[in-house]
Design a protein around this motif. Structure first.
Motif, PDB file in Angstrom:
ATOM      1  N   TYR A   1       0.843  -1.205   0.000  1.00 33.64           N
ATOM      2  CA  TYR A   1       0.000   0.000   0.000  1.00 33.64           C
ATOM      3  C   TYR A   1       0.876   1.253   0.000  1.00 33.64           C
ATOM      4  CZ  TYR A   1      -4.694   1.925   0.768  1.00 33.64           C
ATOM      5  OH  TYR A   1      -5.912   2.532   0.612  1.00 33.64           O
ATOM      6  N   LEU A   2       1.896   1.199   0.824  1.00 33.23           N
ATOM      7  CA  LEU A   2       2.838   2.318   0.920  1.00 33.23           C
ATOM      8  C   LEU A   2       3.517   2.565  -0.433  1.00 33.23           C
ATOM      9  CD1 LEU A   2       4.486   4.371   2.555  1.00 33.23           C
ATOM     10  CD2 LEU A   2       5.810   2.490   3.498  1.00 33.23           C
ATOM     11  N   GLU A   3       3.870   1.502  -1.104  1.00 35.89           N
ATOM     12  CA  GLU A   3       4.501   1.629  -2.433  1.00 35.89           C
ATOM     13  C   GLU A   3       3.565   2.393  -3.387  1.00 35.89           C
ATOM     14  OE1 GLU A   3       3.983  -0.343  -6.275  1.00 35.89           O
ATOM     15  OE2 GLU A   3       4.469  -2.002  -4.912  1.00 35.89           O
ATOM     16  N   HIS A   4       2.289   2.041  -3.402  1.00 37.22           N
ATOM     17  CA  HIS A   4       1.329   2.760  -4.255  1.00 37.22           C
ATOM     18  C   HIS A   4       1.270   4.245  -3.888  1.00 37.22           C
ATOM     19  CE1 HIS A   4      -1.538  -0.007  -6.549  1.00 37.22           C
ATOM     20  NE2 HIS A   4      -0.536  -0.761  -6.208  1.00 37.22           N
ATOM     21  N   LYS A   5       1.175   4.520  -2.574  1.00 36.41           N
ATOM     22  CA  LYS A   5       0.930   5.897  -2.137  1.00 36.41           C
ATOM     23  C   LYS A   5       2.148   6.797  -2.261  1.00 36.41           C
ATOM     24  CE  LYS A   5      -2.289   7.072  -1.746  1.00 36.41           C
ATOM     25  NZ  LYS A   5      -3.170   7.243  -2.934  1.00 36.41           N
ATOM     26  N   LEU A   6       3.326   6.199  -2.304  1.00 34.10           N
ATOM     27  CA  LEU A   6       4.533   7.025  -2.378  1.00 34.10           C
ATOM     28  C   LEU A   6       4.611   7.793  -3.698  1.00 34.10           C
ATOM     29  CD1 LEU A   6       6.600   7.609  -0.285  1.00 34.10           C
ATOM     30  CD2 LEU A   6       8.023   5.792  -1.180  1.00 34.10           C
ATOM     31  N   PHE A   7       3.876   7.303  -4.704  1.00 38.68           N
ATOM     32  CA  PHE A   7       3.910   7.975  -6.008  1.00 38.68           C
ATOM     33  C   PHE A   7       3.215   9.332  -5.974  1.00 38.68           C
ATOM     34  CE2 PHE A   7       5.271   3.904  -7.521  1.00 38.68           C
ATOM     35  CZ  PHE A   7       6.019   4.200  -8.644  1.00 38.68           C
ATOM     36  N   GLU A   8       2.484   9.596  -4.883  1.00 42.28           N
ATOM     37  CA  GLU A   8       1.764  10.871  -4.827  1.00 42.28           C
ATOM     38  C   GLU A   8       2.510  11.903  -3.989  1.00 42.28           C
ATOM     39  OE1 GLU A   8      -2.414  10.566  -3.728  1.00 42.28           O
ATOM     40  OE2 GLU A   8      -2.579   9.008  -5.259  1.00 42.28           O
ATOM     41  N   SER A   9       2.367  13.171  -4.373  1.00 45.50           N
ATOM     42  CA  SER A   9       2.883  14.248  -3.538  1.00 45.50           C
ATOM     43  C   SER A   9       1.825  15.344  -3.542  1.00 45.50           C
ATOM     44  CB  SER A   9       4.207  14.777  -4.080  1.00 45.50           C
ATOM     45  OG  SER A   9       3.961  15.502  -5.260  1.00 45.50           O
ATOM     46  N   GLU A  10       2.112  16.451  -2.880  1.00 50.61           N
ATOM     47  CA  GLU A  10       1.093  17.487  -2.777  1.00 50.61           C
ATOM     48  C   GLU A  10       0.800  18.090  -4.150  1.00 50.61           C
ATOM     49  OE1 GLU A  10       1.873  19.978   0.488  1.00 50.61           O
ATOM     50  OE2 GLU A  10      -0.127  20.846   0.501  1.00 50.61           O
ATOM     51  N   GLU A  11       1.851  18.255  -4.975  1.00 47.64           N
ATOM     52  CA  GLU A  11       1.659  18.957  -6.252  1.00 47.64           C
ATOM     53  C   GLU A  11       1.272  18.012  -7.384  1.00 47.64           C
ATOM     54  OE1 GLU A  11       5.030  19.077  -4.924  1.00 47.64           O
ATOM     55  OE2 GLU A  11       4.213  20.409  -3.394  1.00 47.64           O
ATOM     56  N   CYS A  12       2.056  16.968  -7.552  1.00 51.39           N
ATOM     57  CA  CYS A  12       1.947  16.213  -8.801  1.00 51.39           C
ATOM     58  C   CYS A  12       2.401  14.794  -8.530  1.00 51.39           C
ATOM     59  CB  CYS A  12       2.889  16.894  -9.807  1.00 51.39           C
ATOM     60  SG  CYS A  12       3.053  16.060 -11.361  1.00 51.39           S
ATOM     61  N   SER A  13       1.792  13.798  -9.182  1.00 54.35           N
ATOM     62  CA  SER A  13       2.227  12.428  -8.947  1.00 54.35           C
ATOM     63  C   SER A  13       3.585  12.208  -9.609  1.00 54.35           C
ATOM     64  CB  SER A  13       1.210  11.447  -9.523  1.00 54.35           C
ATOM     65  OG  SER A  13       1.453  11.263 -10.891  1.00 54.35           O
ATOM     66  N   ALA A  14       4.307  11.199  -9.113  1.00 53.15           N
ATOM     67  CA  ALA A  14       5.620  10.904  -9.695  1.00 53.15           C
ATOM     68  C   ALA A  14       5.469  10.545 -11.174  1.00 53.15           C
ATOM     69  CB  ALA A  14       6.275   9.759  -8.933  1.00 53.15           C
ATOM     70  N   PHE A  15       4.361   9.899 -11.540  1.00 49.71           N
ATOM     71  CA  PHE A  15       4.148   9.562 -12.954  1.00 49.71           C
ATOM     72  C   PHE A  15       4.042  10.832 -13.792  1.00 49.71           C
ATOM     73  CE2 PHE A  15       2.356   5.397 -11.357  1.00 49.71           C
ATOM     74  CZ  PHE A  15       3.387   4.635 -11.882  1.00 49.71           C
ATOM     75  N   GLY A  16       3.396  11.843 -13.215  1.00 52.74           N
ATOM     76  CA  GLY A  16       3.285  13.128 -13.901  1.00 52.74           C
ATOM     77  C   GLY A  16       4.648  13.770 -14.102  1.00 52.74           C
ATOM     78  N   ARG A  17       5.526  13.602 -13.122  1.00 59.22           N
ATOM     79  CA  ARG A  17       6.875  14.188 -13.250  1.00 59.22           C
ATOM     80  C   ARG A  17       7.707  13.408 -14.262  1.00 59.22           C
ATOM     81  NH1 ARG A  17       9.142  14.764  -7.253  1.00 59.22           N
ATOM     82  NH2 ARG A  17      10.759  15.965  -8.304  1.00 59.22           N
ATOM     83  N   TYR A  18       7.606  12.091 -14.220  1.00 61.01           N
ATOM     84  CA  TYR A  18       8.332  11.269 -15.203  1.00 61.01           C
ATOM     85  C   TYR A  18       7.824  11.542 -16.621  1.00 61.01           C
ATOM     86  CZ  TYR A  18      10.716   8.052 -11.942  1.00 61.01           C
ATOM     87  OH  TYR A  18      11.535   7.473 -11.006  1.00 61.01           O
TER      88      TYR A  18
END
Lengths: 425, 425
Positions: free
Chosen positions: A72-89
């Motif tokens: 669950y933690l692995e899934h949630k780590l992709f999110e941040s306040e501004e933008c998801s890690a997928f959005g940054r990649y």
């Protein structure tokens, strides 16, 4: 800042990699590979689904964690306040992913361009958790569907039914994603708690292989990583008996032909012992039933195994087993025949010609993994936590003898401590 | 010519293709028989690679053959059938350690090429000119199991059903491994006749990738092929249908997660420009972790763990599939259609558009980094008779405009929906 960079070489392969102990506490392993266009990076922690009972201070008490929380933690780590890690990649074009296994979690990406930006994103998002009750609640539906997908997967069920038959207490028998009920207990506070415990840089590793510049990795690490706090973690030791829970387990699912998994349960050693020993176990399994053996041929000609038959040595921090899997209309017959052969080999040893086949196959397998960028980064990652040098694997295979293999297997396995798991239509 | 494809005619409709790459440590040779896919012959053709894998005149014993491969440092011999557009491909491949890494300095390339050539062109026929009886029996059973194994993976099963609805009477609808009834009807005569016919009439494509000397392999194959009686048959490519009447079906199975599959006809994209627009569309719509389907159906609505789209160049369709709760079917289907309509209206940012192309370009940059992907890339171009390099493809993707993508989305029409739901069947 100039860091000490240790070069580790393999004469046999003509390859090398570099090891850096970063002041933040993180170990960085880098293998630049000439001629390749791809870079592959893995950043991860020695934390997986089996870490369900821990103590974080020497005089503290053991606490239980909900099943499936590492995933669950692995899934949630992709999110941040501004933008998801997928959005940054998305800005770098890198192909990013993550996985949670029994005793580790890894975040990774592959790219053929803009490596500098991607490595910074990787280090940054994994070291900056952001969980709120709302974002945690949203994930229940997504992970709930992931769990259901696995509930319908015969491959997955046959494996976890086997683990349940082999292990009494070891949490390796628990489904990695947990259950719909267990993940309902997860809160943002609990996620922070687990994060702060396990995502300490002293408990983590970064591995990079392929086409990249080592300075850019160190630069990103200097920029993003803060020195980690002191690390104390004790995992509850489960005192797992050598014997299995039951020798047979079955489940009915919509499949065309019955599927089976056979497991020979090993006595666990230290993580490093398991890992080194697993190479010898692979040679043994080859000699036991790979396609060049008499037994394979007999079972094949009787029509009770087919080309789907395969083997794997399943090993981790405090577990090791030999798995054989395939499709069969008579799985009990396959199981009994393999058990007999197991005992026969331990008693009479491995014939020289069969041993040569098994040894060369295992050797070739590890050699070929060194020609793939993903193979090198993954092997570096897998070797780090047990504390084994990547090139040692090839040497263990090259230096094995029929006697050393038999000695190892005799001290670790007993044909009786095994089980058969079957999925029937 | 390092890293570049060299293609040479070595016989009547027979070609040697090679990509030399010193960065690898092993070589891979594939021998492909390319033939039109037809419902009548698909099943018996699919059995051919399975019996070829069992042995040949020079090495008739299956166990000895596997020993020989194991001694070649665990060389991997694959024999399978593939489907590409309106073609069926019978493929036998061998991957082996390059000469440079052989302990005794053996000439691995020549040994491997000879073995591969023997397996395909010199089968172990009995005095009646048939494959051994036992191989026919066992491999026919395995073929039937393989055909039926679609059921084991519900996602694969549901997609197969949806494609069956769309391509009722088109070659694209013919199943890769054929049909159980046809498999049961295969006789020793029909099998050996099929092999003879394939060797005589199909296009022969040999692909060599790795650091080794492809010239050595070329000599082996050229000599063998010149001794064959070749009467190649050329066939007209099948015209892709632009649209077909909408079809819908449901099936009930004992499962816990529903599988929804939606197939779109894309108005028969013919030019490379149109096909590339459809590729970018599919990626933007549901091909990345920042795509429309991922961001909305998964992240915003929490309906699923996966919701992907995929464009098939060969048959000109786009497949969307997801795993959901049974009762969420309407909701998911509506949103999937809605997102496609939004793309058709141009409701995506320049940034999303650029990022999507970036993801495609990045993955194209990695094509040259494994033997398998090098072969996969060029072989699909070879089969389609439209060979381009990944670099040329990058340029073509870069040239796709926003308007072209909108147009491609506008032309997409729902051709079939299949839903696999839970319950007693």
């Amino acid at each position: 800042m100039s860091l000490e960079m240790k070069k580790i070489e393999s004469k046999r392969l003509g390859d090398c990699y570099y090891k850096v102990e970063h002041p933040s506490g993180l170990t960085i392993l880098m293998a630049p590979m000439k001629g390749f266009s791809t870079a592959y990076a893995m950043f991860g922690t020695a934390y997986g689904s089996i870490d369900t009972c821990i103590k974080t201070a020497e005089n503290g008490e053991f606490r239980k964690l909900p099943e499936g929380i590492a995933h669950y933690l692995e899934h949630k780590l992709f999110e941040s306040e501004e933008c998801s890690a997928f959005g940054r990649y998305a800005k770098t074009g890198a192909n990013a992913n993550a996985f949670t296994a029994f005793d580790r979690t890894a975040y990774l990406f592959a790219c053929s361009d803009k490596f500098e930006e991607s490595i910074e994103i990787l280090l940054d998002f994994v070291t900056h958790p952001y969980f709120t009750p709302e974002t945690v609640a949203k994930e229940q539906g997504i992970i709930g569907q992931e769990i259901r997908m696995y509930d319908d997967s015969a491959d997955w069920r046959v494996l976890f039914n086997l683990l349940g038959a082999l292990y009494h207490k070891n949490p390796v028998k628990i489904d990695i994603a947990g259950t719909v009920e267990s993940i309902a207990e997860i809160t943002s506070d609990l996620l922070y708690d687990c994060y702060n415990t396990f995502y300490n840089l002293h408990n983590m590793v970064l591995t990079v292989a392929g086409n990249f510049d080592m300075d850019s990795v160190l630069k990103a690490a200097d920029k993003v990583l803060k020195p980690a706090e002191e690390f104390y973690l004790e995992r509850a030791v489960c005192d797992e008996p050598d014997e299995v829970v039951q020798n047979y387990v079955e489940q009915h699912l919509p499949v065309s032909v019955p599927m089976f998994n056979i497991g020979f349960k090993g006595k666990t050693g230290t993580e490093a012992e398991n890992f080194r020993g697993s190479i010898l176990d692979e040679i043994f399994v080859g000699a036991l039933c790979d396609d060049y053996t008499k037994v394979y041929r007999e079972l094949y000609d009787e029509g009770i195994i087919n080309a789907t038959f395969g083997s794997e040595v399943f090993c981790g921090r405090d577990y090791i087993s030999i798995f054989l899997s395939g499709e069969s209309r008579e799985p009990e017959k396959v199981y009994n025949r393999l058990k007999e052969e197991f005992e026969h080999l331990l008693e009479h040893g491995i014939p020289k010609d069969v041993f040569a086949c098994a040894q060369r196959s295992v050797y070739g397998h590890y050699m070929r993994s060194s020609e793939r960028v993903t193979g090198v980064a993954t092997t570096l990652f897998n070797c780090h936590f047990p504390g084994v040098d990547m090139y040692e694997l090839l040497e263990i295979a090259a230096n094995a003898t029929p006697e050393s293999v038999i000695e190892r297997v005799k001290s670790t396995y007993c044909a009786e401590n095994s089980a058969l798991s079957v999925i029937k239509p | 010519m390092q890293g570049k494809l060299v293609r040479k005619k070595i016989g009547e409709s027979a070609f040697m293709n090679s990509v030399t790459e010193p960065k690898f440590k092993s070589d891979r040779i594939s021998l492909c028989l390319v033939t039109p896919i037809e419902k009548e012959t698909a099943t018996v053709n699919a059995l051919v690679p399975f019996v070829l894998r069992k042995g040949c005149k020079s090495c008739p014993d299956f166990t000895k053959l596997n020993q020989k491969l194991a001694e070649m440092y665990g060389a991997i011999l694959d024999a399978d059938v593939a489907k590409h557009g309106d073609k069926q491909i019978i493929e036998v491949s061998i991957q082996f350690t390059d000469d440079r890494y052989a302990i005794g300095g053996e000439n691995m390339t020549e040994t491997a090429a000879k073995l591969l050539s023997d397996l395909v062109f010199e089968p172990n026929f009995d005095e009646n000119g048939h494959f051994p009886e036992i191989d026919l029996e066992l491999e026919r059973e395995f073929l039937i199991d393989t055909i039926e194994s679609d059921l084991n993976d519900k996602r694969v099963y549901a997609i197969g059903k949806a494609l069956g609805l769309v391509f009722e009477n088109e070659p694209f609808g013919v199943k890769r491994y054929g049909y159980v009834e046809d498999a049961k009807a295969i006789t020793a005569d029909s099998l050996s006749e099929t092999w003879k016919n394939l060797v005589e009439t199909s296009r022969i494509e040999i692909f060599f990738a790795g650091p080794g000397d492809s010239g050595i392999a070329e000599k082996v194959f050229e000599k063998r092929i010149s001794a064959l009686e070749r009467k190649p048959v050329s066939s007209e490519p099948f015209e892709i249908v632009d649209y077909s009447p909408f079809k819908e079906a449901e099936e009930t199975m004992n499962i816990v997660q529903g599988k929804l599959v939606m197939v779109f006809r894309m108005g028969a994209p013919k030019t490379e420009k149109e096909k590339n627009a459809a590729r970018v569309l599919s990626a933007l719509y549901g091909g990345t972790a920042f795509s429309k389907l991922f961001m909305n159906v998964r992240e915003k609505m929490s309906l699923c763990y996966y919701a992907d789209s995929h464009f098939e160049r060969g048959s000109g369709i786009m497949i969307v599939d997801c795993g959901i709760e049974f009762e969420n079917r309407e909701k998911a289907q509506k949103e999937i259609i809605n997102q496609l309509e939004l793309v058709a209206k141009g409701e995506f940012t320049d940034e999303e558009f650029a990022d999507t192309k970036g993801a495609i370009l990045n993955s194209l940059g990695s094509v040259g980094d494994t033997l398998y992907s090098v072969e996969g890339w060029y072989m699909s171009g070879i089969v389609e008779e439209n060979i381009i390099t990944p670099e040329e493809d990058k340029k073509a993707i870069e040239a796709v405009t926003k308007e072209e993508v909108m147009k491609a989305a506008e032309k997409a029409k729902l051709a079939a929906v299949f839903f696999l739901k839970g319950g007693e069947n």
